[in-house]
Design an enzyme around this catalytic site. Structure first.
Site, PDB file in Angstrom:
ATOM      1  N   VAL A 197       0.839  -1.204   0.000  1.00 48.37           N
ATOM      2  CA  VAL A 197       0.000   0.000   0.000  1.00 48.37           C
ATOM      3  C   VAL A 197       0.878   1.259   0.000  1.00 48.37           C
ATOM      4  O   VAL A 197       0.758   2.120  -0.878  1.00 48.37           O
ATOM      5  CB  VAL A 197      -0.959   0.016   1.219  1.00 48.37           C
ATOM      6  CG1 VAL A 197      -1.876   1.233   1.157  1.00 48.37           C
ATOM      7  CG2 VAL A 197      -1.794  -1.261   1.264  1.00 48.37           C
ATOM      8  N   GLU A 203     -25.203   9.699   6.006  1.00 48.59           N
ATOM      9  CA  GLU A 203     -25.230  11.142   6.281  1.00 48.59           C
ATOM     10  C   GLU A 203     -23.890  11.607   6.853  1.00 48.59           C
ATOM     11  O   GLU A 203     -23.385  12.680   6.517  1.00 48.59           O
ATOM     12  CB  GLU A 203     -26.360  11.488   7.261  1.00 48.59           C
ATOM     13  CG  GLU A 203     -26.326  12.976   7.614  1.00 48.59           C
ATOM     14  CD  GLU A 203     -27.508  13.467   8.432  1.00 48.59           C
ATOM     15  OE1 GLU A 203     -28.552  12.788   8.454  1.00 48.59           O
ATOM     16  OE2 GLU A 203     -27.376  14.551   9.032  1.00 48.59           O
ATOM     17  N   HIS A 221       6.930   3.689   9.879  1.00 49.69           N
ATOM     18  CA  HIS A 221       6.254   3.370  11.132  1.00 49.69           C
ATOM     19  C   HIS A 221       7.348   3.157  12.175  1.00 49.69           C
ATOM     20  O   HIS A 221       8.413   2.621  11.853  1.00 49.69           O
ATOM     21  CB  HIS A 221       5.455   2.074  10.944  1.00 49.69           C
ATOM     22  CG  HIS A 221       4.341   1.867  11.931  1.00 49.69           C
ATOM     23  ND1 HIS A 221       3.940   2.817  12.843  1.00 49.69           N
ATOM     24  CD2 HIS A 221       3.523   0.801  12.137  1.00 49.69           C
ATOM     25  CE1 HIS A 221       2.936   2.335  13.561  1.00 49.69           C
ATOM     26  NE2 HIS A 221       2.668   1.130  13.158  1.00 49.69           N
ATOM     27  N   GLU A 263     -29.006   7.051   8.567  1.00 54.18           N
ATOM     28  CA  GLU A 263     -28.882   7.907   9.756  1.00 54.18           C
ATOM     29  C   GLU A 263     -27.585   7.645  10.528  1.00 54.18           C
ATOM     30  O   GLU A 263     -27.206   8.431  11.379  1.00 54.18           O
ATOM     31  CB  GLU A 263     -30.104   7.660  10.661  1.00 54.18           C
ATOM     32  CG  GLU A 263     -30.456   8.798  11.578  1.00 54.18           C
ATOM     33  CD  GLU A 263     -30.674  10.125  10.859  1.00 54.18           C
ATOM     34  OE1 GLU A 263     -29.978  11.093  11.203  1.00 54.18           O
ATOM     35  OE2 GLU A 263     -31.542  10.202   9.951  1.00 54.18           O
ATOM     36  N   SER A 313     -29.518  22.402  13.132  1.00 52.85           N
ATOM     37  CA  SER A 313     -30.761  22.901  13.741  1.00 52.85           C
ATOM     38  C   SER A 313     -30.537  23.092  15.246  1.00 52.85           C
ATOM     39  O   SER A 313     -29.683  22.438  15.853  1.00 52.85           O
ATOM     40  CB  SER A 313     -31.889  21.892  13.517  1.00 52.85           C
ATOM     41  OG  SER A 313     -31.639  20.726  14.278  1.00 52.85           O
ATOM     42  N   ASP A 340       0.056   6.201  16.420  1.00 51.84           N
ATOM     43  CA  ASP A 340      -0.509   5.547  15.239  1.00 51.84           C
ATOM     44  C   ASP A 340      -1.344   4.323  15.631  1.00 51.84           C
ATOM     45  O   ASP A 340      -2.471   4.144  15.145  1.00 51.84           O
ATOM     46  CB  ASP A 340       0.627   5.131  14.295  1.00 51.84           C
ATOM     47  CG  ASP A 340       0.096   4.707  12.937  1.00 51.84           C
ATOM     48  OD1 ASP A 340      -0.152   5.583  12.097  1.00 51.84           O
ATOM     49  OD2 ASP A 340      -0.087   3.490  12.730  1.00 51.84           O
TER      50      ASP A 340
HETATM   51  N1  LIG Z   1      -0.975   0.891   4.619  1.00 50.32           N
HETATM   52  C1  LIG Z   1      -0.788   2.198   4.806  1.00 50.32           C
HETATM   53  O1  LIG Z   1      -1.417   3.038   4.156  1.00 50.32           O
HETATM   54  C2  LIG Z   1       0.236   2.683   5.811  1.00 50.32           C
HETATM   55  C3  LIG Z   1       0.165   4.021   6.273  1.00 50.32           C
HETATM   56  C4  LIG Z   1       1.202   4.514   7.062  1.00 50.32           C
HETATM   57  C5  LIG Z   1       2.260   3.674   7.407  1.00 50.32           C
HETATM   58  N2  LIG Z   1       2.274   2.374   6.985  1.00 50.32           N
HETATM   59  C6  LIG Z   1       3.434   1.549   7.295  1.00 50.32           C
HETATM   60  O2  LIG Z   1       4.152   1.315   6.094  1.00 50.32           O
HETATM   61  C7  LIG Z   1       4.759   0.018   6.118  1.00 50.32           C
HETATM   62  C8  LIG Z   1       4.267  -0.809   4.933  1.00 50.32           C
HETATM   63  O3  LIG Z   1       2.892  -1.058   5.137  1.00 50.32           O
HETATM   64  P1  LIG Z   1       1.901  -1.507   3.955  1.00 50.32           P
HETATM   65  O4  LIG Z   1       0.519  -1.434   4.517  1.00 50.32           O
HETATM   66  O5  LIG Z   1       2.225  -0.736   2.725  1.00 50.32           O
HETATM   67  O6  LIG Z   1       2.355  -3.011   3.788  1.00 50.32           O
HETATM   68  P2  LIG Z   1       1.571  -4.243   3.129  1.00 50.32           P
HETATM   69  O7  LIG Z   1       0.908  -5.050   4.164  1.00 50.32           O
HETATM   70  O8  LIG Z   1       0.726  -3.708   2.033  1.00 50.32           O
HETATM   71  O9  LIG Z   1       2.789  -5.111   2.568  1.00 50.32           O
HETATM   72  C9  LIG Z   1       3.848  -4.558   1.803  1.00 50.32           C
HETATM   73  C10 LIG Z   1       4.626  -5.607   1.050  1.00 50.32           C
HETATM   74  O10 LIG Z   1       5.114  -6.635   1.902  1.00 50.32           O
HETATM   75  C11 LIG Z   1       5.314  -7.757   1.073  1.00 50.32           C
HETATM   76  N3  LIG Z   1       5.438  -8.949   1.924  1.00 50.32           N
HETATM   77  C12 LIG Z   1       4.531  -9.409   2.837  1.00 50.32           C
HETATM   78  N4  LIG Z   1       5.014 -10.508   3.446  1.00 50.32           N
HETATM   79  C13 LIG Z   1       6.241 -10.750   2.900  1.00 50.32           C
HETATM   80  C14 LIG Z   1       7.244 -11.717   3.135  1.00 50.32           C
HETATM   81  N5  LIG Z   1       7.083 -12.676   4.044  1.00 50.32           N
HETATM   82  N6  LIG Z   1       8.384 -11.650   2.397  1.00 50.32           N
HETATM   83  C15 LIG Z   1       8.557 -10.691   1.483  1.00 50.32           C
HETATM   84  N7  LIG Z   1       7.653  -9.733   1.231  1.00 50.32           N
HETATM   85  C16 LIG Z   1       6.511  -9.761   1.927  1.00 50.32           C
HETATM   86  C17 LIG Z   1       4.071  -7.763   0.184  1.00 50.32           C
HETATM   87  O11 LIG Z   1       4.342  -8.467  -1.026  1.00 50.32           O
HETATM   88  C18 LIG Z   1       3.885  -6.275  -0.080  1.00 50.32           C
HETATM   89  O12 LIG Z   1       4.561  -5.894  -1.267  1.00 50.32           O
HETATM   90  C19 LIG Z   1       4.401  -0.571   7.486  1.00 50.32           C
HETATM   91  O13 LIG Z   1       5.437  -0.241   8.375  1.00 50.32           O
HETATM   92  C20 LIG Z   1       3.113   0.169   7.856  1.00 50.32           C
HETATM   93  O14 LIG Z   1       2.871   0.216   9.244  1.00 50.32           O
HETATM   94  C21 LIG Z   1       1.295   1.869   6.191  1.00 50.32           C
HETATM   95  C1  LIG Z   2      -3.692   4.194   7.173  1.00 48.49           C
HETATM   96  C2  LIG Z   2      -3.384   4.063   8.669  1.00 48.49           C
HETATM   97  C3  LIG Z   2      -4.550   3.393   9.389  1.00 48.49           C
HETATM   98  O1  LIG Z   2      -3.214   5.370   9.195  1.00 48.49           O
HETATM   99  C4  LIG Z   2      -2.040   3.348   8.910  1.00 48.49           C
HETATM  100  O2  LIG Z   2      -1.566   3.667  10.199  1.00 48.49           O
HETATM  101  C5  LIG Z   2      -1.996   1.859   8.688  1.00 48.49           C
HETATM  102  O3  LIG Z   2      -1.386   1.181   9.534  1.00 48.49           O
HETATM  103  O4  LIG Z   2      -2.494   1.372   7.670  1.00 48.49           O
HETATM  104 MG   LIG Z   3      -0.676   2.186  11.266  1.00 48.50          MG
HETATM  105 MG   LIG Z   4      -1.538   5.648  10.510  1.00 57.09          MG
END
Ligand SMILES: NC(=O)c1ccc[n+]([C@@H]2O[C@H](COP(=O)([O-])OP(=O)(O)OC[C@H]3O[C@@H](n4cnc5c(N)ncnc54)[C@H](O)[C@@H]3O)[C@@H](O)[C@H]2O)c1
Ligand SMILES: CC(C)(O)[C@@H](O)C(=O)O
Ligand SMILES: [Mg+2]
Ligand SMILES: [Mg+2]
Length: 348
Positions: free
Chosen positions: A40, A248, A124, A244, A270, A208
């Site tokens: 992601v 909304e 993170h 509701e 309101s 977080d």
């Molecule tokens: N998801 C978010 O929007 C978001 C927001 C803020 C911070 N974070 C942080 O960013 C970091 C990445 O999170 P994410 O949600 O993008 O990760 P994710 O869960 O989407 O995984 C990312 C990648 O990990 C790979 N992966 C999973 N298991 C594996 C394994 N055993 N070996 C090799 N590759 C493997 C997957 O193929 C994928 O490409 C984390 O530290 C998360 O806390 C995420």
């Molecule tokens: C998007 C969020 C919830 O803010 C993030 O912290 C995550 O772990 O996916």
């Molecule tokens: Mg998080």
């Molecule tokens: Mg977050």
């Protein structure tokens, strides 16, 4: 750094005014940024960096949906799309964007490539803060930095394409080169942050984990479900209960209080709603505050992190997760929601 006063407390904030994109490009001009993981955050950050003119490669395990997604996004196998170890070797900045559980598993394969002067970047504070549990202990001669977008990677990319920026936190855990600060701010600007707020790894992960379990996702689902159930148990139809409770909120009121604050919302409804909301916010506050206190304690003592590590590392984790997600998807409230959403003008 700009000084900003947040409700009476002055904080330092990095902005694109004093740290424009050209400066970020200059700071990172000799760096190869290896984004490890394309889930992601990986795509959001990597595509924004690439579009902003930085030198980016992807490290992703071969095969599977995410590898294909990376190809569809224009990354070239053997050139800019590599196996994890190869990308870690080539990168001077390693953006460790695997899921937090996978970071633990893959760590022994990444560590050999963290040679003197490189930077290890997280989004993170999890891996470092809970290092006794994760085993992620970086060598002393590298920078260890963090840029945590305060939102989904999907929003990071969408807002970038709209010419806006998502707010991020940034932190430095280790400054071995003396360049950690300029590196982290330049990366924060490069990945598409609007403003960068200083924190440390521990405060980032505590807030977080509390936020996503609390008002951002856990608490909101709990409270929406509770109200929906009470309306249904008292004879209201699914559509009435859903409209509701959720529709909304997300379609009418959320955009308004996002723009102007809940104080404005209270002043612009309101008089009947205003009286009721003012009278009932106290009981809801009092009922939920102990839950938030318990949640924060569970986060701070490491129990939440351990639960996440334990469940994520079970072999049947995906199946069990799918069952839980299926139950949510198939609950009457969200099935009703799917029908209500179809009625929105943009969907029909
Ligand atoms: N998801 C978010 O929007 C978001 C927001 C803020 C911070 N974070 C942080 O960013 C970091 C990445 O999170 P994410 O949600 O993008 O990760 P994710 O869960 O989407 O995984 C990312 C990648 O990990 C790979 N992966 C999973 N298991 C594996 C394994 N055993 N070996 C090799 N590759 C493997 C997957 O193929 C994928 O490409 C984390 O530290 C998360 O806390 C995420
Ligand atoms: C998007 C969020 C919830 O803010 C993030 O912290 C995550 O772990 O996916
Ligand atoms: Mg998080
Ligand atoms: Mg977050």
């Amino acid at each position: 750094m700009a000084e900003m006063n947040f409700g009476g407390v002055v904080e330092q904030v990095a902005t694109r005014n004093e740290f424009p994109l050209e400066k970020a490009r200059e700071v990172l001009k000799n760096e190869t940024i290896a984004v490890i993981g394309y889930g992601v955050q990986g795509p959001g950050q990597a595509l924004n960096l690439r579009d902003n003119g930085f030198n980016v490669i992807i490290g992703q395990r071969k095969g599977g949906k995410t590898w294909e997604k990376a190809i569809a996004d224009g990354w070239v196998p053997g050139e800019t799309l590599l196996e994890i170890e190869e990308a870690a070797e080539k990168g001077t900045i390693i953006q460790y964007l695997l899921s937090d559980a996978a970071q633990i598993e893959v760590w022994p394969r990444i560590k050999p490539y963290l040679t003197a002067g490189k930077a290890l970047y997280f989004s993170h504070g999890f891996g470092i803060t809970y290092k006794e549990r994760t085993g992620i202990i970086p060598p002393a001669d590298i920078d260890v930095i963090l840029v945590a977008p305060k939102g989904s990677g999907t929003s990071l990319r969408r807002m970038f394409l709209e010419g806006r920026g998502l707010n991020s936190s940034y932190a430095i855990f280790q400054d071995a080169t003396g360049r950690a600060k300029e590196r982290v701010i330049a990366l924060g600007i490069g990945v598409g942050s609007g403003y960068l707020f200083e924190t440390d790894f521990k405060r980032e992960v505590y807030s977080d984990l509390t936020g996503e379990r609390g008002t951002l996702m856990g608490a909101i689902q709990g409270i929406l479900q509770a109200q929906y159930e009470v309306l249904r148990e008292n004879g209201h139809s699914p559509s009435e209960a859903f409209n509701e409770t959720v529709e909304e909120l997300t379609q009418s009121l959320m955009p308004l209080f996002a723009e102007n604050g809940m104080d404005w919302m209270y002043a612009n409804c309101s008089t009947t709603a205003q009286r009721g909301a003012l009278d009932w916010m106290g009981p809801f506050h009092d009922a939920t505050k102990p839950v938030f206190e318990k949640l924060y304690k569970e986060v701070a003592c490491g129990n939440e992190a351990q639960r996440s590590i334990d469940t994520n590392s079970k072999p049947d984790y995906r199946e069990k997760l799918e069952e839980e997600l299926k139950a949510l998807r198939e609950s009457e409230m969200w099935r009703a929601g799917a029908v209500v959403r179809k009625l929105r003008p943009e969907n029909n």
